[in-house]
Design a protein around this motif. Structure first.
Motif, mmCIF file in Angstrom:
data_model
loop_
_atom_site.group_PDB
_atom_site.id
_atom_site.type_symbol
_atom_site.label_atom_id
_atom_site.label_comp_id
_atom_site.label_asym_id
_atom_site.label_seq_id
_atom_site.Cartn_x
_atom_site.Cartn_y
_atom_site.Cartn_z
ATOM 1 N N LEU A 117 -8.242 -18.910 -13.446
ATOM 2 C CA LEU A 117 -7.218 -17.930 -13.827
ATOM 3 C C LEU A 117 -7.215 -16.750 -12.853
ATOM 4 O O LEU A 117 -6.147 -16.283 -12.435
ATOM 5 C CB LEU A 117 -7.471 -17.448 -15.254
ATOM 6 C CG LEU A 117 -6.494 -16.397 -15.796
ATOM 7 C CD1 LEU A 117 -5.056 -16.926 -15.775
ATOM 8 C CD2 LEU A 117 -6.881 -15.971 -17.209
ATOM 9 N N GLN A 118 -8.401 -16.292 -12.481
ATOM 10 C CA GLN A 118 -8.480 -15.203 -11.496
ATOM 11 C C GLN A 118 -7.922 -15.646 -10.147
ATOM 12 O O GLN A 118 -7.295 -14.856 -9.434
ATOM 13 C CB GLN A 118 -9.926 -14.751 -11.350
ATOM 14 C CG GLN A 118 -10.109 -13.560 -10.416
ATOM 15 C CD GLN A 118 -11.568 -13.189 -10.269
ATOM 16 O OE1 GLN A 118 -12.452 -13.946 -10.658
ATOM 17 N NE2 GLN A 118 -11.823 -12.028 -9.696
ATOM 18 N N ALA A 119 -8.137 -16.915 -9.803
ATOM 19 C CA ALA A 119 -7.604 -17.432 -8.544
ATOM 20 C C ALA A 119 -6.079 -17.414 -8.542
ATOM 21 O O ALA A 119 -5.450 -17.043 -7.545
ATOM 22 C CB ALA A 119 -8.118 -18.848 -8.307
ATOM 23 N N VAL A 120 -5.492 -17.807 -9.645
ATOM 24 C CA VAL A 120 -4.027 -17.768 -9.742
ATOM 25 C C VAL A 120 -3.528 -16.331 -9.683
ATOM 26 O O VAL A 120 -2.529 -16.027 -9.019
ATOM 27 C CB VAL A 120 -3.573 -18.468 -11.041
ATOM 28 C CG1 VAL A 120 -2.070 -18.293 -11.245
ATOM 29 C CG2 VAL A 120 -3.928 -19.946 -11.007
ATOM 30 N N GLN A 121 -4.227 -15.434 -10.357
ATOM 31 C CA GLN A 121 -3.828 -14.020 -10.313
ATOM 32 C C GLN A 121 -3.955 -13.452 -8.910
ATOM 33 O O GLN A 121 -3.124 -12.649 -8.478
ATOM 34 C CB GLN A 121 -4.688 -13.219 -11.296
ATOM 35 C CG GLN A 121 -4.417 -13.553 -12.761
ATOM 36 C CD GLN A 121 -5.409 -12.885 -13.703
ATOM 37 O OE1 GLN A 121 -6.431 -12.348 -13.271
ATOM 38 N NE2 GLN A 121 -5.118 -12.922 -14.998
ATOM 39 N N MET A 122 -4.989 -13.885 -8.157
ATOM 40 C CA MET A 122 -5.138 -13.426 -6.776
ATOM 41 C C MET A 122 -4.075 -14.018 -5.870
ATOM 42 O O MET A 122 -3.729 -13.423 -4.838
ATOM 43 C CB MET A 122 -6.519 -13.789 -6.241
ATOM 44 C CG MET A 122 -7.641 -12.895 -6.733
ATOM 45 S SD MET A 122 -9.227 -13.289 -5.945
ATOM 46 C CE MET A 122 -8.831 -12.936 -4.245
ATOM 47 N N SER A 123 -3.555 -15.183 -6.228
ATOM 48 C CA SER A 123 -2.461 -15.753 -5.443
ATOM 49 C C SER A 123 -1.197 -14.941 -5.612
ATOM 50 O O SER A 123 -0.377 -14.831 -4.692
ATOM 51 C CB SER A 123 -2.224 -17.207 -5.865
ATOM 52 O OG SER A 123 -3.361 -18.001 -5.611
ATOM 53 N N VAL A 124 -1.019 -14.367 -6.795
ATOM 54 C CA VAL A 124 0.166 -13.540 -7.060
ATOM 55 C C VAL A 124 -0.071 -12.112 -6.589
ATOM 56 O O VAL A 124 0.796 -11.500 -5.944
ATOM 57 C CB VAL A 124 0.503 -13.573 -8.558
ATOM 58 C CG1 VAL A 124 1.705 -12.696 -8.856
ATOM 59 C CG2 VAL A 124 0.771 -15.004 -9.016
ATOM 60 N N ASN A 125 -1.252 -11.571 -6.908
ATOM 61 C CA ASN A 125 -1.583 -10.193 -6.556
ATOM 62 C C ASN A 125 -2.788 -10.205 -5.618
ATOM 63 O O ASN A 125 -3.926 -10.357 -6.070
ATOM 64 C CB ASN A 125 -1.909 -9.385 -7.820
ATOM 65 C CG ASN A 125 -2.140 -7.912 -7.512
ATOM 66 O OD1 ASN A 125 -1.719 -7.400 -6.478
ATOM 67 N ND2 ASN A 125 -2.814 -7.229 -8.434
ATOM 68 N N PRO A 126 -2.588 -10.093 -4.293
ATOM 69 C CA PRO A 126 -3.704 -10.175 -3.338
ATOM 70 C C PRO A 126 -4.763 -9.119 -3.617
ATOM 71 O O PRO A 126 -4.498 -8.057 -4.178
ATOM 72 C CB PRO A 126 -3.035 -9.954 -1.979
ATOM 73 C CG PRO A 126 -1.612 -10.346 -2.197
ATOM 74 C CD PRO A 126 -1.292 -9.959 -3.608
ATOM 75 N N ARG A 127 -5.960 -9.436 -3.190
ATOM 76 C CA ARG A 127 -7.109 -8.573 -3.429
ATOM 77 C C ARG A 127 -7.565 -7.941 -2.125
ATOM 78 O O ARG A 127 -7.467 -8.558 -1.061
ATOM 79 C CB ARG A 127 -8.240 -9.393 -4.058
ATOM 80 C CG ARG A 127 -9.493 -8.602 -4.364
ATOM 81 C CD ARG A 127 -10.517 -9.528 -4.997
ATOM 82 N NE ARG A 127 -11.778 -8.854 -5.227
ATOM 83 C CZ ARG A 127 -12.858 -9.439 -5.732
ATOM 84 N NH1 ARG A 127 -12.799 -10.732 -6.040
ATOM 85 N NH2 ARG A 127 -13.973 -8.768 -5.918
ATOM 86 N N VAL A 128 -8.088 -6.718 -2.223
ATOM 87 C CA VAL A 128 -8.578 -5.996 -1.047
ATOM 88 C C VAL A 128 -10.106 -6.011 -1.070
ATOM 89 O O VAL A 128 -10.726 -5.590 -2.048
ATOM 90 C CB VAL A 128 -8.059 -4.551 -1.012
ATOM 91 C CG1 VAL A 128 -8.641 -3.799 0.183
ATOM 92 C CG2 VAL A 128 -6.540 -4.533 -0.954
ATOM 93 N N ILE A 129 -10.697 -6.513 0.011
ATOM 94 C CA ILE A 129 -12.153 -6.549 0.171
ATOM 95 C C ILE A 129 -12.541 -5.538 1.236
ATOM 96 O O ILE A 129 -12.024 -5.579 2.350
ATOM 97 C CB ILE A 129 -12.635 -7.957 0.570
ATOM 98 C CG1 ILE A 129 -12.188 -8.991 -0.454
ATOM 99 C CG2 ILE A 129 -14.142 -7.984 0.719
ATOM 100 C CD1 ILE A 129 -12.506 -10.415 -0.043
ATOM 101 N N GLU A 130 -13.453 -4.642 0.900
ATOM 102 C CA GLU A 130 -13.899 -3.619 1.864
ATOM 103 C C GLU A 130 -15.246 -4.028 2.444
ATOM 104 O O GLU A 130 -16.189 -4.339 1.715
ATOM 105 C CB GLU A 130 -14.010 -2.260 1.185
ATOM 106 C CG GLU A 130 -14.382 -1.138 2.156
ATOM 107 C CD GLU A 130 -14.279 0.236 1.529
ATOM 108 O OE1 GLU A 130 -15.259 0.995 1.621
ATOM 109 O OE2 GLU A 130 -13.217 0.539 0.949
ATOM 110 N N THR A 131 -15.313 -4.040 3.756
ATOM 111 C CA THR A 131 -16.561 -4.413 4.421
ATOM 112 C C THR A 131 -17.531 -3.241 4.405
ATOM 113 O O THR A 131 -17.119 -2.081 4.297
ATOM 114 C CB THR A 131 -16.296 -4.817 5.879
ATOM 115 O OG1 THR A 131 -15.792 -3.671 6.600
ATOM 116 C CG2 THR A 131 -15.283 -5.943 5.945
#
Length: 330
Positions: free
Chosen positions: A122-136
């Protein structure tokens, strides 16, 4: 024994209630009614069979009702087999509904495989719709001029459902982006080039295809912060100079020790030679005594030798006194 009619009715009602309780506990009649009202065709025998297979009927029927209302065609066997395999049926169905609403093609078998693989579908589908920001984290790199540059980047990623099973996670994305930052900064002639054009890092890193083999698709890489650190080149040169200094000091100490050893060796040789001279001088009286006894040396010759020796010592003494007086006069 005669039983009164009132007591008989009470016993009959109690038996009926107990029987209904047992029946309702074994046969989920209310769940069956809810399914029929929602348009899900399921038989009582199927629900009883679920009980016998140690499957909670509500864990299957309720997700099936949601899927049917959302227009997704699923069967009881699919949901029950996924439940028996240890999967989360409700989460899979929610993911299918979210993907269906977002016009994302997602089949039940792939969603079930993703769920059984330990990923949140479910989180994967949500990330497909709403991209996620990863900070290095703070990535430290050194330019060719020896100046350290500290960079923090923000990576915008979108879940790639096709690669969720077997694809690398966020840690791989962060590691690859950090490697790209170090390579880009390290290939710059000066740290000023990085400070003037931070987007150079973004373009270079983004062009390396860092999302290959991962469960994500990199949409953008943005530089959040760039700071100048230490002068690593000068620090390394200072340490090298200090190391060279210590090596030179060690070699000088080695040479000094060798010189001291050589000096002591020469002193020992001088003492040895003096001992030989003394030994040789000690042989002169013996030789003269032997010459006198053998008649090779006369008494007058011996007296002349003593006079000459005394005269030589007197001249030597006068010479030393003259040298001392001239030193005082000067």
């Amino acid at each position: 024994m005669n039983i009164e009619p009132g007591l008989y009715l009470v016993l009959l009602a109690a038996i009926i209630i107990i029987a209904l309780s047992i029946l309702l506990s074994v046969v989920p009649v209310m769940l069956w009614i809810s399914a029929l009202a929602s348009g899900v065709r399921i038989s009582i025998i199927t629900l009883i069979a679920m009980r016998l297979r140690r499957v909670t009927p509500s864990r299957i029927v309720n997700p099936l009702i949601k899927a049917t209302k959302a227009g997704i065609d699923l069967s009881i066997n699919q949901l029950e087999s996924h439940f028996l395999a240890g999967g989360n049926v409700d989460r899979v169905v929610n993911a299918l509904i979210a993907a269906h609403r977002a016009k994302i093609h997602l089949e039940f078998e792939r969603a079930a495989a993703i769920d059984l693989a330990g990923r949140d579908v479910l989180q994967a589908v949500q990330m497909s719709v709403n991209p996620r920001v990863i900070e290095t984290p703070n990535v430290s790199a050194v330019a060719k001029n020896g100046i350290e540059v500290k960079v923090i980047a923000r990576v915008t990623v979108r879940a790639n459902i096709e690669r969720l099973v077997g694809g690398a996670g966020e840690e791989t994305i962060i590691a690859r982006v950090g490697e790209g930052i170090v390579t880009t900064v390290g290939s710059s002639d000066s740290h000023k080039d990085v400070l003037e054009n931070p987007d150079l890092i973004s373009r270079t890193v983004l062009g390396k295809g860092l999302d290959a083999g991962t469960a994500f698709e990199i949409l953008s890489i943005d530089i959040a912060d760039v700071d100048v650190g230490k002068n690593i080149g000068a620090h390394l040169q200072t340490e090298q100079a200090e190391a060279d200094k210590r090596i030179a000091q060690a070699k000088a100490e080695e040479r000094r020790a060798m010189a001291v050893a050589a000096e002591q060796e020469m002193k020992a040789k001088v003492v040895e030679m003096r001992a030989k001279v003394v030994e040789s001088e000690s042989q002169v009286p013996l030789a003269m005594s032997e010459a006198l006894r053998s008649g090779k040396l006369g008494v007058m010759d011996y007296m002349n030798f003593k006079n000459i020796d005394a005269d030589t010592q007197m001249r030597s003494t006068l010479g030393k006194m003259g040298e001392g007086k001239s030193d005082k006069d000067s």
